[in-house]
Design an enzyme around this catalytic site. Structure first.
Site, PDB file in Angstrom:
ATOM      1  N   ASP A 309       0.849  -1.408   0.063  1.00 15.55           N
ATOM      2  CA  ASP A 309       0.038   0.277   0.202  1.00 15.55           C
ATOM      3  C   ASP A 309       0.582   1.150  -0.086  1.00 15.55           C
ATOM      4  O   ASP A 309       1.718   1.331   0.612  1.00 15.55           O
ATOM      5  CB  ASP A 309      -0.651   0.513   1.480  1.00 15.55           C
ATOM      6  CG  ASP A 309      -1.890   0.784   1.480  1.00 15.55           C
ATOM      7  OD1 ASP A 309      -2.185   1.218   0.576  1.00 15.55           O
ATOM      8  OD2 ASP A 309      -1.568   2.319   2.513  1.00 15.55           O
ATOM      9  N   GLU A 354       1.015  -0.384  -5.428  1.00 17.45           N
ATOM     10  CA  GLU A 354      -0.329   0.923  -5.386  1.00 17.45           C
ATOM     11  C   GLU A 354       0.762   1.634  -5.386  1.00 17.45           C
ATOM     12  O   GLU A 354       0.898   2.907  -4.288  1.00 17.45           O
ATOM     13  CB  GLU A 354      -0.721   0.185  -4.841  1.00 17.45           C
ATOM     14  CG  GLU A 354      -2.564   0.997  -4.388  1.00 17.45           C
ATOM     15  CD  GLU A 354      -2.372   2.348  -3.093  1.00 17.45           C
ATOM     16  OE1 GLU A 354      -3.044   3.155  -3.865  1.00 17.45           O
ATOM     17  OE2 GLU A 354      -1.713   1.870  -2.265  1.00 17.45           O
TER      18      GLU A 354
END
Length: 631
Positions: A309, A354
């Protein structure tokens, strides 16, 4: 098991950022020492004046349960007999300024159910795995291009019981896994499931990186969930957040009274966007902690991959407090070490960035100057496509470039095309409700959108609920609107998403050459006036090639000419407009023969009809071949 004091070599590697299985050394370990059964505790707290263990076994009184400081490196340890599995505990830390902190164990394997915050002694060993076939197959296929269509899930809101309580890991092993298998997804991606205090953080603000959240059961229960996924042929990817962490008092923040896991300087320590603290990625002990954590999930839980993330937040920030954004050299080193280590332990494990930046070579090998990820989310494609799809049909000709621009860079990285939770929350509306037009046109365009994603180069990811046309955006305290399946259009959408996934898996042209330019060819990319895209997806065998037509307009086109590269007989392999999917039922005749008249810079042409807002696929076939999709 027999445990010993942390060795000098363990300590050396830990301080060098190279102890990549530090969970064997730190934390609470059930063991036998000097013929006594008990628990050895080991903790890194270099700024502490004293560390003790408190818990339900000593009425939370630290007297007699002090840890011993091994040396000036700040590692504390001790063995206490008669402590047992499932005893709750915390560390009581006397700071350098005389304050007393009660902290959860950074390496705890299990934790109390929120709002309680104590760690729980737990033995991770003993689960009888039955996924040997899956793991062997994963190794065999690690160098092969395979279909990947990921179902992104938040376990707490996918489905709830009638009383509003959560399904357990064991119950989800039946409910969720069977659903995903029936639907045809290849992987499940779970929003973070390590321990976190606040439900509405969705797990992105964690306190227990080694502790699978107790909301849904025990660590062994989660092992059973992963095991069931593997037995059913489904991979498991974890959302993982090594960039920042929760600032709750019992967690990692100012762990021993001073910055330890976070940066010392406040302007880089504080993550104002999320109200969290940034990990000090330049600190070697933090690298040991985080990289070990990835190895831990692979080791004990057989995880197939990680979606890392907020990579953009790690790679770029105001490092000097002067308002300017700089590349974070510490993050680059950390990410390369992370990916190199994961690959060392298991080359078949996915590591997905990401990343919304234009950082180059994210998925290139480290020895070629890359970061070493296996995949990168294609955020540019997602933003462009959703911006285009939200335009009214008669405005789309002015925005046609948004749908073609991605092919300029489609092979610069190994991309995943994501329609994730971030796009259907916080007032952004669901995918269905982003589509303009009437009720029926919204569904037609959602079918078209999923078809276009399926045919576009890159692996795929879809957030839960989009597969049946969730009308409301994601309600992060309630489960999905399953009652919608009682309504015709939603039920038809549900069947359509199954069918388009089956098309994707069964047609090698959609994935076999997904990462090379030879797998894609434009027939007509510039028809902005009619809002039509025409292209070819190619497999390794010529007969596998597919002709894809995407009509983003509300107009129906009859007697429409398209160029094709090979003479022969073609059939309409798939159409999003047939009636069982909620469409108008407009179809092409079963077999269409090409004409030897050049068109669209191709040597042959077909004459077809194209429904409005439609995704249509043609394939050159032998006349006797059975067309499974056209039935």
């Amino acid at each position: 098991m027999k445990a010993t004091l942390p060795t000098s070599f363990d300590r050396f590697l830990f301080h060098k950022g190279r102890l990549f299985q530090s969970y064997h050394t730190f934390g609470a370990h059930i063991c036998v020492e000097n013929e006594l059964s008990g628990v050895r505790f080991t903790l890194w707290a270099p700024h502490a004046r004293q560390v003790s263990v408190i818990g339900d076994f000593n009425d939370w009184n630290s007297s007699g349960f002090e840890l011993k400081k091994m040396n000036e490196e700040g590692i504390w340890t001790n063995f206490f007999p008669e402590l047992a599995e499932l005893d709750c505990y915390k560390y009581e830390i006397l700071t350098s300024n005389g304050s007393i902190l009660h902290k959860s164990d950074p390496y705890a394997f299990y934790s109390e159910i929120r709002p309680n915050t104590a760690s729980i002694i737990y033995d991770l060993k003993g689960y009888d795995w039955k996924d040997n076939h899956w793991l062997a197959k994963r190794q065999f296929n690690k160098k092969k291009q395979k279909p990947m269509f990921i179902y992104e899930v938040h376990l707490g809101t996918w489905k709830k019981k009638p009383d509003g309580s959560f399904y357990t890991y064991k119950e989800l092993a039946d409910e969720l896994v069977n659903y995903v298998k029936e639907h045809g997804f290849t992987h499940i991606e779970l929003l973070p499931i390590y321990e976190h205090p606040f439900d509405r953080s969705w797990g992105y603000q964690g306190t227990g990186y080694y502790s699978v959240t107790s909301r849904y059961g025990t660590p062994h229960d989660f092992m059973a969930f992963v095991d069931k996924c593997h037995q059913e042929g489904i991979g498991v990817i974890l959302d993982w957040v090594p960039g920042h962490f929760c600032k709750d008092a019992h967690g990692l923040f100012l762990f021993d009274g001073e910055p330890l896991y976070e940066y010392e300087n406040g302007y880089v320590r504080e993550n104002d966007v999320w109200g969290t603290a940034n990990f000090d990625l330049g600190k070697s002990e933090v690298q040991s902690f985080l990289i070990s954590n990835a190895v831990f999930w692979m080791d004990y839980f057989h995880i197939d991959g990680f979606r890392v993330d907020a990579v953009a937040n790690m790679l770029f920030w105001d490092m000097h407090g002067d308002g300017n954004i700089y590349p974070n050299e510490y993050a680059v080193e950390f990410l390369q070490n992370l990916n190199q280590t994961i690959k060392h332990f298991d080359e078949s494990v996915l590591v997905i960035a990401e990343d919304s930046t234009d950082w180059s070579n994210v998925t290139k090998p480290i020895n070629e100057g890359g970061l070493g990820f296996t995949h990168k989310w294609n955020m540019g494609w997602m933003n462009d496509v959703l911006e285009y799809m939200q335009k009214e049909s008669d405005e789309r000709d002015k925005w046609h470039h948004l749908m073609t621009f991605s092919m300029i860079y489609a092979y610069s990285e190994k991309f995943i095309l994501p329609f994730s939770h971030d796009e259907v929350v916080h007032g952004k509306r669901s995918l269905l409700n982003k589509m303009p037009g009437s009720y029926e046109e919204k569904f037609a365009q959602l079918r078209l959108l999923l078809g276009f994603m399926t045919a576009h180069p890159g692996e795929k990811l879809l957030f839960m609920g989009s597969e049946f046309g969730q009308f409301d955006e994601w309600k992060d305290l309630d489960d999905l609107d399953w009652k919608l399946l009682n309504y015709g259009m939603h039920s038809a959408m549900h069947e359509y998403s199954k069918a388009v996934l089956e098309l994707y898996r069964n047609e090698p042209a959609f994935w076999e050459c997904d990462d090379i330019q030879d797998g894609f060819e434009w027939i007509e990319p510039n028809n902005a006036h009619q809002k039509i895209l025409l292209f070819i997806r190619k497999g390794k065998v010529d007969d596998d090639s597919l002709i894809v037509i995407c009509n983003f307009s509300s107009q129906q086109y009859d007697n429409y000419k398209i160029g094709v590269p090979i003479d022969g007989t073609y059939c309409e392999l798939f159409s999003s407009d047939i009636d069982i999917y909620g469409g108008s039922g407009m179809r092409n005749k079963r077999y269409i023969s090409s004409h030897s008249t050049p068109y669209h810079r191709q040597p042959y042409q077909l004459e077809i009809c194209i429904p409005p807002y439609a995704f249509v696929v043609f394939k050159r076939i032998r006349r006797e071949r059975h067309n499974a999709y056209a039935q």
